[in-house]
Motif scaffolding. Structure first.
Motif, PDB file in Angstrom:
ATOM      1  N   ILE A   1     -42.896 -24.105   4.757  1.00 59.95           N
ATOM      2  CA  ILE A   1     -43.092 -23.401   6.022  1.00 59.95           C
ATOM      3  C   ILE A   1     -41.863 -23.505   6.938  1.00 59.95           C
ATOM      4  CG2 ILE A   1     -44.159 -25.292   7.293  1.00 59.95           C
ATOM      5  CD1 ILE A   1     -46.129 -23.140   8.391  1.00 59.95           C
ATOM      6  N   VAL A   2     -40.984 -24.471   6.689  1.00 60.97           N
ATOM      7  CA  VAL A   2     -39.798 -24.645   7.519  1.00 60.97           C
ATOM      8  C   VAL A   2     -38.686 -23.671   7.099  1.00 60.97           C
ATOM      9  CG1 VAL A   2     -38.073 -26.310   8.342  1.00 60.97           C
ATOM     10  CG2 VAL A   2     -40.422 -27.041   7.953  1.00 60.97           C
ATOM     11  N   HIS A   3     -38.649 -23.297   5.847  1.00 67.93           N
ATOM     12  CA  HIS A   3     -37.584 -22.397   5.376  1.00 67.93           C
ATOM     13  C   HIS A   3     -37.532 -21.063   6.132  1.00 67.93           C
ATOM     14  CE1 HIS A   3     -35.574 -24.630   2.278  1.00 67.93           C
ATOM     15  NE2 HIS A   3     -36.735 -24.974   1.736  1.00 67.93           N
ATOM     16  N   PRO A   4     -38.649 -20.381   6.351  1.00 66.90           N
ATOM     17  CA  PRO A   4     -38.559 -19.140   7.139  1.00 66.90           C
ATOM     18  C   PRO A   4     -38.031 -19.375   8.556  1.00 66.90           C
ATOM     19  CG  PRO A   4     -40.629 -19.211   5.946  1.00 66.90           C
ATOM     20  CD  PRO A   4     -39.987 -20.566   5.793  1.00 66.90           C
TER      21      PRO A   4
ATOM     22  N   ILE B   1     -37.562 -43.219   9.860  1.00 65.79           N
ATOM     23  CA  ILE B   1     -37.313 -41.819  10.171  1.00 65.79           C
ATOM     24  C   ILE B   1     -37.122 -41.110   8.835  1.00 65.79           C
ATOM     25  CG2 ILE B   1     -35.830 -40.182  11.381  1.00 65.79           C
ATOM     26  CD1 ILE B   1     -37.382 -42.155  13.200  1.00 65.79           C
ATOM     27  N   THR B   2     -38.000 -40.178   8.562  1.00 66.97           N
ATOM     28  CA  THR B   2     -37.941 -39.448   7.296  1.00 66.97           C
ATOM     29  C   THR B   2     -37.501 -38.012   7.544  1.00 66.97           C
ATOM     30  OG1 THR B   2     -40.205 -38.614   7.365  1.00 66.97           O
ATOM     31  CG2 THR B   2     -39.884 -40.823   6.420  1.00 66.97           C
ATOM     32  N   THR B   3     -37.265 -37.322   6.454  1.00 68.36           N
ATOM     33  CA  THR B   3     -36.894 -35.913   6.549  1.00 68.36           C
ATOM     34  C   THR B   3     -38.003 -35.095   7.213  1.00 68.36           C
ATOM     35  OG1 THR B   3     -37.672 -35.600   4.276  1.00 68.36           O
ATOM     36  CG2 THR B   3     -35.312 -35.980   4.592  1.00 68.36           C
ATOM     37  N   LEU B   4     -39.243 -35.554   7.135  1.00 72.35           N
ATOM     38  CA  LEU B   4     -40.346 -34.830   7.774  1.00 72.35           C
ATOM     39  C   LEU B   4     -40.174 -34.765   9.289  1.00 72.35           C
ATOM     40  CD1 LEU B   4     -43.415 -36.123   5.726  1.00 72.35           C
ATOM     41  CD2 LEU B   4     -42.280 -33.899   5.547  1.00 72.35           C
ATOM     42  N   TRP B   5     -39.591 -35.803   9.880  1.00 73.19           N
ATOM     43  CA  TRP B   5     -39.341 -35.806  11.324  1.00 73.19           C
ATOM     44  C   TRP B   5     -38.366 -34.691  11.671  1.00 73.19           C
ATOM     45  CZ3 TRP B   5     -40.516 -39.842  15.101  1.00 73.19           C
ATOM     46  CH2 TRP B   5     -41.392 -40.815  14.602  1.00 73.19           C
TER      47      TRP B   5
ATOM     48  N   GLU C   1     -37.697 -32.042   9.945  1.00 73.50           N
ATOM     49  CA  GLU C   1     -38.330 -30.746   9.684  1.00 73.50           C
ATOM     50  C   GLU C   1     -39.252 -30.346  10.829  1.00 73.50           C
ATOM     51  OE1 GLU C   1     -40.161 -30.784   5.826  1.00 73.50           O
ATOM     52  OE2 GLU C   1     -38.295 -31.425   4.875  1.00 73.50           O
ATOM     53  N   ALA C   2     -39.970 -31.300  11.386  1.00 68.10           N
ATOM     54  CA  ALA C   2     -40.860 -30.995  12.517  1.00 68.10           C
ATOM     55  C   ALA C   2     -40.050 -30.528  13.723  1.00 68.10           C
ATOM     56  CB  ALA C   2     -41.703 -32.226  12.871  1.00 68.10           C
TER      57      ALA C   2
ATOM     58  N   VAL D   1     -40.382 -26.738  15.338  1.00 63.12           N
ATOM     59  CA  VAL D   1     -40.747 -26.512  16.746  1.00 63.12           C
ATOM     60  C   VAL D   1     -39.616 -25.785  17.470  1.00 63.12           C
ATOM     61  CG1 VAL D   1     -41.229 -27.677  18.938  1.00 63.12           C
ATOM     62  CG2 VAL D   1     -42.397 -28.417  16.849  1.00 63.12           C
ATOM     63  N   PHE D   2     -38.384 -26.210  17.255  1.00 63.05           N
ATOM     64  CA  PHE D   2     -37.242 -25.556  17.890  1.00 63.05           C
ATOM     65  C   PHE D   2     -37.153 -24.089  17.462  1.00 63.05           C
ATOM     66  CE2 PHE D   2     -32.719 -24.319  17.705  1.00 63.05           C
ATOM     67  CZ  PHE D   2     -32.431 -24.360  19.056  1.00 63.05           C
ATOM     68  N   GLY D   3     -37.289 -23.831  16.170  1.00 62.98           N
ATOM     69  CA  GLY D   3     -37.197 -22.458  15.658  1.00 62.98           C
ATOM     70  C   GLY D   3     -38.275 -21.555  16.206  1.00 62.98           C
ATOM     71  N   VAL D   4     -39.504 -22.042  16.261  1.00 61.90           N
ATOM     72  CA  VAL D   4     -40.601 -21.243  16.818  1.00 61.90           C
ATOM     73  C   VAL D   4     -40.351 -20.984  18.305  1.00 61.90           C
ATOM     74  CG1 VAL D   4     -43.074 -21.239  17.355  1.00 61.90           C
ATOM     75  CG2 VAL D   4     -42.292 -21.930  15.076  1.00 61.90           C
ATOM     76  N   ALA D   5     -39.829 -21.980  19.016  1.00 62.50           N
ATOM     77  CA  ALA D   5     -39.521 -21.799  20.445  1.00 62.50           C
ATOM     78  C   ALA D   5     -38.430 -20.741  20.642  1.00 62.50           C
ATOM     79  CB  ALA D   5     -39.098 -23.124  21.066  1.00 62.50           C
TER      80      ALA D   5
END
Length: 179
Positions: A7-10, A144-148, A150-151, A155-159
């Motif tokens: 879901i992060v790729h788009p 701190i993982t890659t999931l952090w 990605e989140a 959020v930044f991309g959607v904003a």
């Protein structure tokens, strides 16, 4: 296991295309090219993951994630877009698709798992099984993982997309209402 959440790729594709339109055209992204960039950013997983899930490939990143596959796919789409005099769609597709391949690289580099970059030159190099979510550091005793990351990207991309007026949503809405 997977690397970057699909879901992060788009979102990454949108951010890359939005950056391009701002630099090249001095405007926000618009309409169909935005949808093309976002869809192209999801395409490598839509090609490779089903091949892995049904057992045709041992891992979920082979042909469509390889630079060889990417060049072939982007080349064919570019040729077809050129035939229709839609250079803008060829560029949007190349940016979206390329963003996917590029976004799969940093997690391996940050974690020092360079051998997992084998997907880039598949089938010349092997793609080992995924090692899963990567730990990139510890802050105050919290891993701190890659999931952090990605989140934050999501959020930044959607904003940014929302702030840009949600480009492409009108195209999707029109398509849904025509069906």
């Amino acid at each position: 296991m997977r690397e970057m959440n699909p879901i992060v790729h788009p979102v990454v594709g949108y951010l890359c295309y939005a950056g391009y339109t701002r630099i090249r055209h001095e405007r926000q992204p618009q309409g169909v090219p935005t949808v093309v960039a976002v869809c192209a950013a999801a395409l490598p997983d839509l090609i490779d993951q089903p091949l892995w899930l049904v057992g045709i490939r041992p891992v979920g990143r082979t042909f469509a994630h390889s630079l060889f596959g990417a060049i072939l796919i982007v080349g064919v789409v570019g040729f077809l877009a050129h035939q229709r005099h839609r250079f803008d769609l060829a560029v949007a597709f190349a940016i979206g698709y390329g963003s996917h391949i590029a976004a799969d690289i940093p997690w391996h580099v940050l974690a020092g798992d360079f051998h997992e970059l084998g997907f880039l030159l598949w089938p010349i190099t092997e793609m080992p099984p995924y090692s899963g979510v990567k730990v990139v550091g510890t802050i105050g005793g919290v891993e701190i993982t890659t999931l952090w990351f990605e989140a934050v990207i999501f959020v930044f991309g959607v904003a940014v997309w929302w702030s840009d007026g949600r480009p492409g949503l009108d195209v999707v809405t029109r398509c849904r209402s025509n069906n």
